[in-house]
Every structure is written in C-alpha cells, then in structure tokens.
Write an enzyme that holds these catalytic residues in place. Structure first.
Site, PDB file in Angstrom:
ATOM      1  N   GLY A 131       0.483   7.869   9.306  1.00  0.00           N
ATOM      2  CA  GLY A 131       1.755   8.209   9.623  1.00  0.00           C
ATOM      3  C   GLY A 131       2.587   7.957   8.354  1.00  0.00           C
ATOM      4  O   GLY A 131       3.653   7.656   8.012  1.00  0.00           O
ATOM      5  N   HIS A 183       2.168   2.255  -0.629  1.00  0.00           N
ATOM      6  CA  HIS A 183       3.292   1.438  -0.515  1.00  0.00           C
ATOM      7  C   HIS A 183       3.033   0.335   0.696  1.00  0.00           C
ATOM      8  O   HIS A 183       2.125   0.744   1.583  1.00  0.00           O
ATOM      9  CB  HIS A 183       4.619   1.979  -0.274  1.00  0.00           C
ATOM     10  CG  HIS A 183       4.631   2.915   0.861  1.00  0.00           C
ATOM     11  ND1 HIS A 183       4.037   4.366   0.552  1.00  0.00           N
ATOM     12  CD2 HIS A 183       5.007   2.944   2.166  1.00  0.00           C
ATOM     13  CE1 HIS A 183       4.218   4.980   1.798  1.00  0.00           C
ATOM     14  NE2 HIS A 183       4.868   4.305   2.493  1.00  0.00           N
ATOM     15  N   LEU A 184       3.370  -0.618   0.424  1.00  0.00           N
ATOM     16  CA  LEU A 184       3.023  -1.912   1.437  1.00  0.00           C
ATOM     17  C   LEU A 184       4.580  -1.983   2.104  1.00  0.00           C
ATOM     18  O   LEU A 184       5.355  -2.361   1.403  1.00  0.00           O
ATOM     19  CB  LEU A 184       2.682  -3.118   0.731  1.00  0.00           C
ATOM     20  CG  LEU A 184       2.041  -4.425   1.571  1.00  0.00           C
ATOM     21  CD1 LEU A 184       0.698  -4.104   2.476  1.00  0.00           C
ATOM     22  CD2 LEU A 184       1.488  -5.316   0.351  1.00  0.00           C
ATOM     23  N   HIS A 185       4.571  -2.199   3.665  1.00  0.00           N
ATOM     24  CA  HIS A 185       5.850  -2.263   4.129  1.00  0.00           C
ATOM     25  C   HIS A 185       5.586  -3.896   4.465  1.00  0.00           C
ATOM     26  O   HIS A 185       4.808  -4.196   5.066  1.00  0.00           O
ATOM     27  CB  HIS A 185       5.993  -1.431   5.438  1.00  0.00           C
ATOM     28  CG  HIS A 185       5.912   0.080   5.172  1.00  0.00           C
ATOM     29  ND1 HIS A 185       7.062   0.781   5.843  1.00  0.00           N
ATOM     30  CD2 HIS A 185       4.895   0.915   5.250  1.00  0.00           C
ATOM     31  CE1 HIS A 185       6.750   2.061   5.468  1.00  0.00           C
ATOM     32  NE2 HIS A 185       5.471   2.058   5.267  1.00  0.00           N
TER      33      HIS A 185
HETATM   34  P1  5GP Z   1       5.461   5.810   5.178  1.00  0.00           P
HETATM   35  O1  5GP Z   1       5.897   6.560   6.237  1.00  0.00           O
HETATM   36  O2  5GP Z   1       5.016   6.737   4.012  1.00  0.00           O
HETATM   37  O3  5GP Z   1       4.406   4.833   5.295  1.00  0.00           O
HETATM   38  O4  5GP Z   1       6.710   4.984   4.632  1.00  0.00           O
HETATM   39  C1  5GP Z   1       7.775   5.699   3.788  1.00  0.00           C
HETATM   40  C2  5GP Z   1       8.959   4.858   3.728  1.00  0.00           C
HETATM   41  O5  5GP Z   1       9.719   5.195   2.930  1.00  0.00           O
HETATM   42  C3  5GP Z   1       9.831   4.959   5.141  1.00  0.00           C
HETATM   43  O6  5GP Z   1      10.026   3.879   5.752  1.00  0.00           O
HETATM   44  C4  5GP Z   1      11.061   5.687   4.582  1.00  0.00           C
HETATM   45  O7  5GP Z   1      12.306   5.058   5.354  1.00  0.00           O
HETATM   46  C5  5GP Z   1      11.130   5.133   3.192  1.00  0.00           C
HETATM   47  N1  5GP Z   1      11.788   6.007   2.083  1.00  0.00           N
HETATM   48  C6  5GP Z   1      11.738   7.453   2.264  1.00  0.00           C
HETATM   49  N2  5GP Z   1      12.468   7.953   1.095  1.00  0.00           N
HETATM   50  C7  5GP Z   1      13.240   6.625   0.753  1.00  0.00           C
HETATM   51  C8  5GP Z   1      14.225   6.490  -0.476  1.00  0.00           C
HETATM   52  O8  5GP Z   1      14.412   7.499  -1.148  1.00  0.00           O
HETATM   53  N3  5GP Z   1      14.611   5.082  -0.642  1.00  0.00           N
HETATM   54  C9  5GP Z   1      14.240   4.233   0.086  1.00  0.00           C
HETATM   55  N4  5GP Z   1      14.652   2.893  -0.186  1.00  0.00           N
HETATM   56  N5  5GP Z   1      13.098   4.306   1.131  1.00  0.00           N
HETATM   57  C10 5GP Z   1      12.723   5.520   1.227  1.00  0.00           C
END
Ligand code: 5GP
Length: 114
Positions: free
Chosen positions: A93, A100-102
C-alpha cells in the site's frame, strides 16, 4: 522521478507541512490525510525509495527513525499505545516512493489490518 518525490519537496521546504521534529538525518511531519487523531510521518533525509532498498549502510538511519517515532509518541501523549507502520511497494500500500514510518495513535486499532 525519485529525486522529485513529494516528501523530498517537503524536506527541502519547497512545499509546506506541519513539522513535528527535524534533525540532520530525518524530518517528521503530520500526515495531510490523517487516519488517526495523531498521524505523523517520519522520513529519512536520504532518498531511500522503499524498505526493499535498505542496505547495511542504512542500519543507523533506520534505528534513528524508530527512536524518533518513540520520542514523538511520548511528546504527543500516546501513553495508551500507538502503531508504527511501514508500507512497502504496491501490495504493502505504499504510495510515496520515499521510505517513511507512520506513527499512528489516539484511537484503538485492530488486527489484522485491512
Ligand atoms: P504510504 O501510502 O506511501 O505509506 O503513505 C503516504 C502518506 O503520505 C499518506 O498517508 C498520505 O496521506 C501522505 N501524504 C501524501 N502527500 C502528502 C503531502 O503532500 N503532505 C503530507 N503532509 N502528507 C502527504
């Protein structure tokens, strides 16, 4: 493509974000589309597209990201617990090609995830 991913633009202050923490190795900022009351992304300043791209040279960086997440969880009051998530590639996903770490907290999570 990787060199102009959205997180690199945030790191380089080319686009704004609500920054929670910064040092020479990483930046942490609040997710623009939060999935919990607290949803912070901790990203290395070095461009590493996915966890699959990690090498031995990144060992200290990965440990640092984890410790920053723990520090932020304390600062943000997540004493009841929290979840740390790393999505990897399509099946994981992942949508942004910059590791990145959530850090998610402030509500009850369930298992298994969807
Ligand atoms: P992934 O799905 O790659 O694990 O997580 C990407 C995350 O980045 C998502 O939760 C999304 O909401 C966040 N995100 C995407 N674009 C931006 C942005 O321009 N600014 C911020 N602060 N978050 C973002």
């Amino acid at each position: 493509m990787l060199a102009d991913n959205i997180f690199l633009k945030i790191i380089n202050k080319q686009i704004p974000a609500k920054i929670a923490y910064e040092d020479d190795r990483c930046l942490a900022f609040h997710d623009v589309n939060p999935q919990a009351p607290v949803h912070v992304l901790i990203v290395p300043k070095k461009v590493i597209p996915t966890t699959d791209d990690l090498t031995e040279a990144d060992e200290v960086t990965v440990g640092h990201l984890h410790l920053v997440a723990v520090k932020l969880a304390k600062e943000l009051g997540l004493s009841e617990g929290y979840r740390l998530v790393i999505n990897c590639k399509r099946h994981g996903g992942q949508t942004v090609p910059h590791l990145h770490l959530h850090l998610l907290g402030g509500r009850q999570f369930h298992w298994p995830p969807g």
